[in-house]
Design a protein around this motif. Structure first.
Motif, PDB file in Angstrom:
ATOM      1  N   LEU A  72       0.828  -1.205   0.000  1.00  0.00           N
ATOM      2  CA  LEU A  72       0.000   0.000   0.000  1.00  0.00           C
ATOM      3  C   LEU A  72       0.862   1.254   0.000  1.00  0.00           C
ATOM      4  N   HIS A  73       1.961   1.234   0.758  1.00  0.00           N
ATOM      5  CA  HIS A  73       2.870   2.378   0.776  1.00  0.00           C
ATOM      6  C   HIS A  73       3.465   2.625  -0.609  1.00  0.00           C
ATOM      7  N   LYS A  74       3.835   1.544  -1.298  1.00  0.00           N
ATOM      8  CA  LYS A  74       4.406   1.690  -2.641  1.00  0.00           C
ATOM      9  C   LYS A  74       3.396   2.295  -3.609  1.00  0.00           C
ATOM     10  N   ILE A  75       2.150   1.855  -3.504  1.00  0.00           N
ATOM     11  CA  ILE A  75       1.110   2.411  -4.379  1.00  0.00           C
ATOM     12  C   ILE A  75       0.891   3.883  -4.067  1.00  0.00           C
ATOM     13  N   ARG A  76       0.824   4.212  -2.781  1.00  0.00           N
ATOM     14  CA  ARG A  76       0.594   5.609  -2.417  1.00  0.00           C
ATOM     15  C   ARG A  76       1.757   6.495  -2.836  1.00  0.00           C
ATOM     16  N   THR A  77       2.977   5.987  -2.734  1.00  0.00           N
ATOM     17  CA  THR A  77       4.149   6.758  -3.171  1.00  0.00           C
ATOM     18  C   THR A  77       4.029   7.127  -4.638  1.00  0.00           C
ATOM     19  N   GLU A  78       3.523   6.186  -5.456  1.00  0.00           N
ATOM     20  CA  GLU A  78       3.348   6.468  -6.881  1.00  0.00           C
ATOM     21  C   GLU A  78       2.263   7.505  -7.130  1.00  0.00           C
ATOM     22  N   THR A  79       1.219   7.506  -6.320  1.00  0.00           N
ATOM     23  CA  THR A  79       0.166   8.516  -6.494  1.00  0.00           C
ATOM     24  C   THR A  79       0.672   9.899  -6.114  1.00  0.00           C
ATOM     25  N   GLU A  80       1.685   9.961  -5.240  1.00  0.00           N
ATOM     26  CA  GLU A  80       2.248  11.244  -4.823  1.00  0.00           C
ATOM     27  C   GLU A  80       3.274  11.767  -5.820  1.00  0.00           C
ATOM     28  N   HIS A  81       3.723  10.905  -6.726  1.00  0.00           N
ATOM     29  CA  HIS A  81       4.711  11.276  -7.742  1.00  0.00           C
ATOM     30  C   HIS A  81       4.006  11.969  -8.907  1.00  0.00           C
ATOM     31  N   ALA A  82       4.688  12.923  -9.519  1.00  0.00           N
ATOM     32  CA  ALA A  82       4.138  13.585 -10.708  1.00  0.00           C
ATOM     33  C   ALA A  82       3.844  12.543 -11.785  1.00  0.00           C
ATOM     34  N   VAL A  83       2.678  12.653 -12.424  1.00  0.00           N
ATOM     35  CA  VAL A  83       2.275  11.677 -13.434  1.00  0.00           C
ATOM     36  C   VAL A  83       3.229  11.722 -14.621  1.00  0.00           C
ATOM     37  N   ASP A  84       3.737  10.559 -15.008  1.00  0.00           N
ATOM     38  CA  ASP A  84       4.581  10.457 -16.205  1.00  0.00           C
ATOM     39  C   ASP A  84       4.226   9.163 -16.925  1.00  0.00           C
ATOM     40  N   LYS A  85       4.998   8.792 -17.919  1.00  0.00           N
ATOM     41  CA  LYS A  85       4.669   7.627 -18.742  1.00  0.00           C
ATOM     42  C   LYS A  85       4.764   6.309 -17.969  1.00  0.00           C
ATOM     43  N   HIS A  86       5.414   6.339 -16.791  1.00  0.00           N
ATOM     44  CA  HIS A  86       5.575   5.121 -16.008  1.00  0.00           C
ATOM     45  C   HIS A  86       4.481   4.951 -14.947  1.00  0.00           C
ATOM     46  N   THR A  87       3.717   5.994 -14.678  1.00  0.00           N
ATOM     47  CA  THR A  87       2.808   6.008 -13.530  1.00  0.00           C
ATOM     48  C   THR A  87       1.804   4.863 -13.541  1.00  0.00           C
ATOM     49  N   GLN A  88       1.042   4.737 -14.633  1.00  0.00           N
ATOM     50  CA  GLN A  88       0.000   3.717 -14.674  1.00  0.00           C
ATOM     51  C   GLN A  88       0.579   2.315 -14.517  1.00  0.00           C
ATOM     52  N   ARG A  89       1.684   2.054 -15.224  1.00  0.00           N
ATOM     53  CA  ARG A  89       2.270   0.713 -15.166  1.00  0.00           C
ATOM     54  C   ARG A  89       2.751   0.379 -13.763  1.00  0.00           C
ATOM     55  N   LEU A  90       3.402   1.332 -13.093  1.00  0.00           N
ATOM     56  CA  LEU A  90       3.928   1.067 -11.760  1.00  0.00           C
ATOM     57  C   LEU A  90       2.816   0.920 -10.728  1.00  0.00           C
TER      58      LEU A  90
END
Length: 298
Positions: free
Chosen positions: A142-160
């Protein structure tokens, strides 16, 4: 009973919980940081997975009540009714929530594999009970998923994001398999009751009046969801629940076929088949012979 409220979008649920929407299609919420809320029933237009850290009373799931203990995960598919019984007071939820919209996973590996996570259609009394180590693994995901939501959206966001949700759900599959094993005595009782249910069904007039017993019917009679029942039977025996039903059918058919007073069609009808040709087709597939060939003496 309090009315059902529907949340179609992730941001609507975030607003209810008083948290910022970091991504329009997915949210990970530390419920201890959310606002106090009323107990109520709701439906979602998205998937939801809840990890509870404290006992929070009687949870309503579908039409049933479930004493929702700490250290459990309940997974909810779009359209299912869930919630907590309303006692007129505000309460502070504790634990974690993961919600993600079907649009997030379209065209992804997770989207293609979503049907494999059958626990989203389990009943609340079939919740996943975690060990402390398993709980830590879930929270790490869950922490890993939330970290990605806090990151600026880029081409890797959805996949990660979707890859980490898929990893979390794969862990849930593993933990459920562990739960099936550790509850072996309970599972054996289900198998015994399943066999007794089939025996009683075919000894009654129900096959003639109601047709062949379905997996959903058997699960309902055993007070289980169809998905949980099917997964349990498969895990315990290596065969599907449908294969068990068909095996019972063929066994009874072999016995009744030798009653010369009955035609093949009569045997088919009394077993619950609407059309005798369907019975003959299934019988030949299972035995290599048609009912008439099986009955014919050497």
């Amino acid at each position: 009973m309090n009315p059902i409220e529907h949340f179609e979008h992730v941001f609507e649920y975030n607003e209810l919980m008083g948290v910022e929407t970091l991504h329009p299609l997915v949210s990970v919420i530390d419920l201890s940081q959310a606002r106090m809320i009323r107990r109520y029933r709701h439906t979602f237009g998205f998937y939801a997975l809840f990890l509870k850290d404290v006992k929070c009373g009687n949870m309503i799931y579908g039409r049933q009540y479930y004493d929702y203990q700490e250290g459990t995960i309940v997974s909810i598919a779009p359209g299912q009714v869930a919630g907590v019984e309303d006692n007129g007071e505000l309460f502070q939820p504790k634990g974690w929530a993961l919600v993600f919209h079907p649009d997030l996973i379209r065209g992804t590996s997770l989207g293609r594999n979503m049907r494999n996570y059958s626990f989203f259609s389990y009943e609340a009394n079939e919740a996943l009970h975690l060990s402390e180590q398993e709980r830590e693994i879930v929270i790490d995901c869950l922490h890993k998923i939330r970290t990605e939501t806090e990151h600026a959206v880029d081409k890797h966001t959805q996949r990660l994001i979707t890859a980490n949700i898929e990893l979390l759900l794969d862990y849930c599959v593993r933990f459920y398999e562990r739960q099936f094993i550790t509850r072996g005595c309970v599972n054996s009782d289900v198998l015994i009751r399943f066999e007794r249910l089939l025996d009683d069904y075919f000894a009654s007039e129900k096959p003639r009046t109601e047709g062949l017993p379905s997996v959903k019917y058997c699960a309902g009679q055993l007070h289980l969801s169809a998905n949980y029942f099917g997964d349990l039977i498969k895990k315990e025996t290596g065969r599907t629940a449908q294969e068990h039903i068909q095996s019972k059918l063929i066994g009874l058919a072999k016995e009744r076929i030798f009653d010369a007073r009955k035609s093949v069609s009569e045997v088919a009808y009394e077993l619950g088949f609407k059309y005798p040709q369907h019975f003959s087709r299934l019988f030949k597939k299972a035995t290599g012979l048609t009912p008439k060939e099986y009955r014919k003496p050497d």
